[in-house]
Design a protein around this motif. Structure first.
Motif, PDB file in Angstrom:
ATOM      1  N   LEU A   4      54.375  63.605  66.665  1.00  0.00           N
ATOM      2  CA  LEU A   4      54.166  64.908  67.293  1.00  0.00           C
ATOM      3  C   LEU A   4      55.208  65.047  68.393  1.00  0.00           C
ATOM      4  CD1 LEU A   4      50.272  64.688  67.579  1.00  0.00           C
ATOM      5  CD2 LEU A   4      51.580  65.953  65.863  1.00  0.00           C
ATOM      6  N   LEU A   5      55.973  66.120  68.338  1.00  0.00           N
ATOM      7  CA  LEU A   5      57.136  66.239  69.207  1.00  0.00           C
ATOM      8  C   LEU A   5      56.887  67.177  70.376  1.00  0.00           C
ATOM      9  CD1 LEU A   5      60.008  66.553  66.566  1.00  0.00           C
ATOM     10  CD2 LEU A   5      58.979  64.482  67.531  1.00  0.00           C
ATOM     11  N   LEU A   6      57.520  66.851  71.492  1.00  0.00           N
ATOM     12  CA  LEU A   6      57.615  67.785  72.601  1.00  0.00           C
ATOM     13  C   LEU A   6      58.520  68.950  72.189  1.00  0.00           C
ATOM     14  CD1 LEU A   6      58.224  65.170  75.436  1.00  0.00           C
ATOM     15  CD2 LEU A   6      56.073  66.323  74.942  1.00  0.00           C
ATOM     16  N   GLU A  12      65.788  69.364  69.469  1.00  0.00           N
ATOM     17  CA  GLU A  12      66.702  68.293  69.050  1.00  0.00           C
ATOM     18  C   GLU A  12      66.684  68.124  67.545  1.00  0.00           C
ATOM     19  OE1 GLU A  12      67.010  64.408  71.081  1.00  0.00           O
ATOM     20  OE2 GLU A  12      65.489  65.202  72.451  1.00  0.00           O
ATOM     21  N   ALA A  13      65.481  68.138  66.956  1.00  0.00           N
ATOM     22  CA  ALA A  13      65.357  67.951  65.511  1.00  0.00           C
ATOM     23  C   ALA A  13      65.997  69.106  64.752  1.00  0.00           C
ATOM     24  CB  ALA A  13      63.884  67.812  65.131  1.00  0.00           C
ATOM     25  N   ASP A  14      65.816  70.323  65.255  1.00  0.00           N
ATOM     26  CA  ASP A  14      66.482  71.488  64.649  1.00  0.00           C
ATOM     27  C   ASP A  14      68.002  71.303  64.679  1.00  0.00           C
ATOM     28  OD1 ASP A  14      64.104  72.775  64.133  1.00  0.00           O
ATOM     29  OD2 ASP A  14      64.231  74.138  65.851  1.00  0.00           O
ATOM     30  N   ALA A  15      68.516  70.953  65.857  1.00  0.00           N
ATOM     31  CA  ALA A  15      69.967  70.827  66.026  1.00  0.00           C
ATOM     32  C   ALA A  15      70.524  69.702  65.160  1.00  0.00           C
ATOM     33  CB  ALA A  15      70.292  70.579  67.498  1.00  0.00           C
ATOM     34  N   THR A  17      69.268  68.559  62.328  1.00  0.00           N
ATOM     35  CA  THR A  17      69.225  68.978  60.926  1.00  0.00           C
ATOM     36  C   THR A  17      70.385  69.920  60.612  1.00  0.00           C
ATOM     37  OG1 THR A  17      66.816  68.739  60.894  1.00  0.00           O
ATOM     38  CG2 THR A  17      67.798  70.072  59.158  1.00  0.00           C
ATOM     39  N   VAL A  18      70.643  70.857  61.520  1.00  0.00           N
ATOM     40  CA  VAL A  18      71.761  71.790  61.346  1.00  0.00           C
ATOM     41  C   VAL A  18      73.081  71.024  61.257  1.00  0.00           C
ATOM     42  CG1 VAL A  18      73.114  73.561  62.533  1.00  0.00           C
ATOM     43  CG2 VAL A  18      70.622  73.779  62.380  1.00  0.00           C
ATOM     44  N   ALA A  19      73.253  70.031  62.121  1.00  0.00           N
ATOM     45  CA  ALA A  19      74.532  69.313  62.195  1.00  0.00           C
ATOM     46  C   ALA A  19      74.722  68.315  61.065  1.00  0.00           C
ATOM     47  CB  ALA A  19      74.638  68.599  63.546  1.00  0.00           C
ATOM     48  N   HIS A  20      73.636  67.697  60.601  1.00  0.00           N
ATOM     49  CA  HIS A  20      73.791  66.557  59.702  1.00  0.00           C
ATOM     50  C   HIS A  20      73.312  66.799  58.280  1.00  0.00           C
ATOM     51  CE1 HIS A  20      74.117  64.667  63.695  1.00  0.00           C
ATOM     52  NE2 HIS A  20      74.852  63.762  63.076  1.00  0.00           N
ATOM     53  N   GLU A  21      72.600  67.922  58.021  1.00  0.00           N
ATOM     54  CA  GLU A  21      72.208  68.124  56.619  1.00  0.00           C
ATOM     55  C   GLU A  21      73.421  68.352  55.729  1.00  0.00           C
ATOM     56  OE1 GLU A  21      69.338  71.033  54.001  1.00  0.00           O
ATOM     57  OE2 GLU A  21      68.718  70.502  56.015  1.00  0.00           O
ATOM     58  N   PRO A  22      74.393  69.127  56.078  1.00  0.00           N
ATOM     59  CA  PRO A  22      74.404  70.148  57.140  1.00  0.00           C
ATOM     60  C   PRO A  22      73.851  71.461  56.595  1.00  0.00           C
ATOM     61  CG  PRO A  22      76.578  69.988  56.163  1.00  0.00           C
ATOM     62  CD  PRO A  22      75.713  68.998  55.414  1.00  0.00           C
ATOM     63  N   ILE A  23      73.438  72.332  57.528  1.00  0.00           N
ATOM     64  CA  ILE A  23      72.929  73.647  57.164  1.00  0.00           C
ATOM     65  C   ILE A  23      73.178  74.582  58.346  1.00  0.00           C
ATOM     66  CG2 ILE A  23      70.596  73.055  57.980  1.00  0.00           C
ATOM     67  CD1 ILE A  23      69.473  74.914  55.833  1.00  0.00           C
ATOM     68  N   ALA A  24      73.566  75.804  58.059  1.00  0.00           N
ATOM     69  CA  ALA A  24      73.762  76.774  59.138  1.00  0.00           C
ATOM     70  C   ALA A  24      72.427  77.081  59.792  1.00  0.00           C
ATOM     71  CB  ALA A  24      74.387  78.054  58.579  1.00  0.00           C
ATOM     72  N   SER A  25      72.444  77.341  61.078  1.00  0.00           N
ATOM     73  CA  SER A  25      71.211  77.621  61.816  1.00  0.00           C
ATOM     74  C   SER A  25      70.446  78.792  61.196  1.00  0.00           C
ATOM     75  CB  SER A  25      71.545  77.916  63.278  1.00  0.00           C
ATOM     76  OG  SER A  25      70.371  78.232  63.997  1.00  0.00           O
ATOM     77  N   ILE A  26      71.172  79.830  60.770  1.00  0.00           N
ATOM     78  CA  ILE A  26      70.476  80.986  60.201  1.00  0.00           C
ATOM     79  C   ILE A  26      69.860  80.636  58.846  1.00  0.00           C
ATOM     80  CG2 ILE A  26      72.498  81.974  59.017  1.00  0.00           C
ATOM     81  CD1 ILE A  26      71.313  84.750  59.956  1.00  0.00           C
ATOM     82  N   ASP A  27      70.446  79.676  58.134  1.00  0.00           N
ATOM     83  CA  ASP A  27      69.868  79.257  56.860  1.00  0.00           C
ATOM     84  C   ASP A  27      68.627  78.395  57.073  1.00  0.00           C
ATOM     85  OD1 ASP A  27      71.786  80.635  55.409  1.00  0.00           O
ATOM     86  OD2 ASP A  27      73.168  78.925  55.401  1.00  0.00           O
ATOM     87  N   LEU A 220      63.064  59.506  67.209  1.00  0.00           N
ATOM     88  CA  LEU A 220      62.812  59.977  68.573  1.00  0.00           C
ATOM     89  C   LEU A 220      61.713  59.173  69.266  1.00  0.00           C
ATOM     90  CD1 LEU A 220      62.999  63.828  67.924  1.00  0.00           C
ATOM     91  CD2 LEU A 220      64.710  62.400  69.062  1.00  0.00           C
ATOM     92  N   ASN A 221      60.972  58.375  68.479  1.00  0.00           N
ATOM     93  CA  ASN A 221      59.945  57.481  69.023  1.00  0.00           C
ATOM     94  C   ASN A 221      58.961  58.222  69.931  1.00  0.00           C
ATOM     95  OD1 ASN A 221      60.862  55.069  67.778  1.00  0.00           O
ATOM     96  ND2 ASN A 221      62.493  54.919  69.292  1.00  0.00           N
ATOM     97  N   SER A 222      58.450  59.326  69.448  1.00  0.00           N
ATOM     98  CA  SER A 222      57.468  60.065  70.232  1.00  0.00           C
ATOM     99  C   SER A 222      56.241  59.195  70.484  1.00  0.00           C
ATOM    100  CB  SER A 222      57.047  61.339  69.489  1.00  0.00           C
ATOM    101  OG  SER A 222      55.954  61.949  70.136  1.00  0.00           O
TER     102      SER A 222
END
Length: 501
Positions: A4-6, A12-15, A17-27, A220-222
């Motif tokens: 469960l994330l803050l 961070e997880a969104d960013a 995924t966008v950078a490393h999937e990679p996938i555009a933010s709007i996609d 992230l070791n939540s």
């Protein structure tokens, strides 16, 4: 376990995924909106029903605009979109999705500061005003709009999080928050969804997966984790051939007064049904007949009114103390003797918690790894008054570490707080279990697991889960309005064997 994330970690997880999937933010936004719509159309199939979608100009609003376009493509033509332009700022993703929507025949209204609010009479309102980035209570035009929407008679569906609600941290009890009948949230529940403050604002919660990088999320070791069924299946130990009652330990349950023998019967019976090889109940003398009639498998040590029983402490694998025990001088003396005589983890519940709160010097004698099972009022008696559940989590984390104990803080999603600052939220149980004696049953279950040589941590996690799961198996398929503790007890071995199948 499901991390469960803050709110900051969600970003961070969104960013990542966008950078490393990679996938555009709007996609990625498109994928999230598609997941929302997939659930929505299966559960709201009436395409003639009026639907109003309220959007901010950030990414939550971008989700809302994309959802409007997709619902239109699914044949929902009675749509309207209302944009809250209470700020000059907007995200690129919102702007791009709004441009796409404007190509369609969807009525669009833009509200600016000082405008009269549009009259709302739609059957369904979708809230996509503000998302997880909110870090202060609503004010101004947003507060005015949310107060108005809360007054509208409709089905309110929130995108990811109700506007005004914090994903984590303290929630101001006077804050204005949108009251959602349904929240369709992305990837995993927000931490505050699992705390009682969410009750007035979230009627039903559904989680839809949007393909965030799970490996990164786990990295992230939540400290906050949601217990899943697969975790319990992995932890439960099968019973093997050539074992006997001695293999599964001997639990002592110290409980009950003449007028509260029910607590002793429930906790000791639960201990037996949850698999302790031997269970002994230390009970008042006039409760012996009741115990023998109710649960003859449970042995007894009799407490006389002013005389402490002679107990061979080392022969017990574990001890649970407190249900219905009372707080008189004899009970305190007995509790003190337990702590002085037994050096393995004990389960401290109910009146034993209250005695510990009134006699803090006893803390130094509580064995390491012991388990405390307070409800909210008992927790505050132990550690002082708190204004929020988030405060209780932080206090629990510190106190569990200070005393090297486990704290089972009971609520809908009962939380196990560990000495190494982890929080395990239980995912089973239901409102039909809101019945006196359920806590006594949980105490007996945890004691049984300790007797069977489960670690304190696993005894808490498994105990909470099978307690709630047994209640779910009784209440949900059978549509039971109330599940009584005695009936739940007999379900326990059935639930456990299903989980081990």
């Amino acid at each position: 376990m499901l991390p469960l994330l803050l709110a900051s970690q969600i970003r961070e997880a969104d960013a990542h995924t966008v950078a490393h999937e990679p996938i555009a933010s709007i996609d990625l936004m498109e994928r999230a909106s598609k997941a929302f719509v997939g659930w929505f159309v299966n559960h709201f199939p009436d395409k003639n029903k009026n639907i109003a979608i309220y959007c901010g100009t950030g990414n939550n609003g971008g989700d809302g605009v994309a959802i409007a376009r997709m619902l239109y493509d699914h044949g929902y033509e009675a749509l309207s979109v209302k944009i809250a332009r209470f700020s000059s700022r907007s995200t690129d993703e919102f702007d791009k999705n709004l441009a796409r929507l404007k190509r369609l025949d969807v009525p669009l209204t833009e509200m600016e500061n000082g405008d009269d609010l549009p009259e709302e009479s739609n059957g369904i309102v979708i809230d996509a005003l503000l998302g997880t980035g909110l870090n202060k209570p609503l004010e101004g035009e947003y507060e005015k709009l949310v107060k108005y929407l809360n007054s509208v008679k409709c089905t309110m569906v929130a995108v990811d999080i109700p506007t005004g609600f914090f994903a984590d941290g303290e929630i101001d009890p006077d804050a204005t928050i949108l009251k959602a009948d349904l929240v369709i949230t992305f990837q995993q529940p927000k931490i505050n969804f699992l705390l009682p403050e969410s009750g007035p604002y979230i009627g039903c919660l559904e989680v839809v997966h949007i393909g965030l990088d799970e490996k990164f999320i786990r990295s992230l070791n939540s400290p906050y984790q949601l217990v899943e069924e697969k975790d319990i299946r992995a932890k439960l130990k099968h019973r093997k051939r050539f074992t006997n009652k001695g293999t599964y330990g001997h639990a002592l349950i110290i409980a009950g007064q003449p007028e509260t023998m029910g607590a002793a019967l429930l906790s000791s019976s639960a201990c037996a049904y949850a698999g302790a090889g031997l269970t002994t109940a230390c009970i008042p003398e006039n409760g012996l007949i009741a115990l023998n009639n109710h649960q003859p498998e449970v042995m007894a040590i009799v407490r006389k009114e002013k005389e402490l029983p002679d107990v061979d402490w080392p022969k017990f694998s574990t001890i649970a103390i407190g249900p219905g025990l009372g707080k008189d001088a004899a009970s305190l003396k007995l509790f003190t003797r337990v702590l002085a005589s037994f050096d393995r983890p004990v389960v401290i519940d109910a009146d034993a918690i209250n005695m510990l709160a009134s006699n803090p010097d006893l803390w130094k004698h509580v064995p390491k790894g012991s388990i405390l099972t307070p409800h909210v009022k008992e927790f505050d008696r132990l550690f002082g008054e708190h204004k929020s559940w988030w405060q209780r989590l932080q206090t629990g984390k510190q106190q569990a570490k200070n005393y090297d104990v486990y704290i089972v803080l009971k609520n809908d999603y009962t939380i196990t707080i560990t000495p190494v600052e982890k929080f395990y939220f239980n995912s089973t149980s239901n409102a039909a279990m809101a019945s006196g004696g359920m806590g006594d049953v949980l105490t007996g279950i945890i004691a049984a697991l300790l007797a069977q040589k489960y670690s304190s941590e696993d005894a808490c996690i498994i105990g909470n889960y099978i307690h709630g799961k047994a209640g779910d198996e009784l209440a949900l398929p059978n549509r039971m309005y109330a599940v009584l503790p005695g009936r739940l007890i007999t379900q326990l071995p059935v639930t456990m064997v299903k989980l081990m199948a």
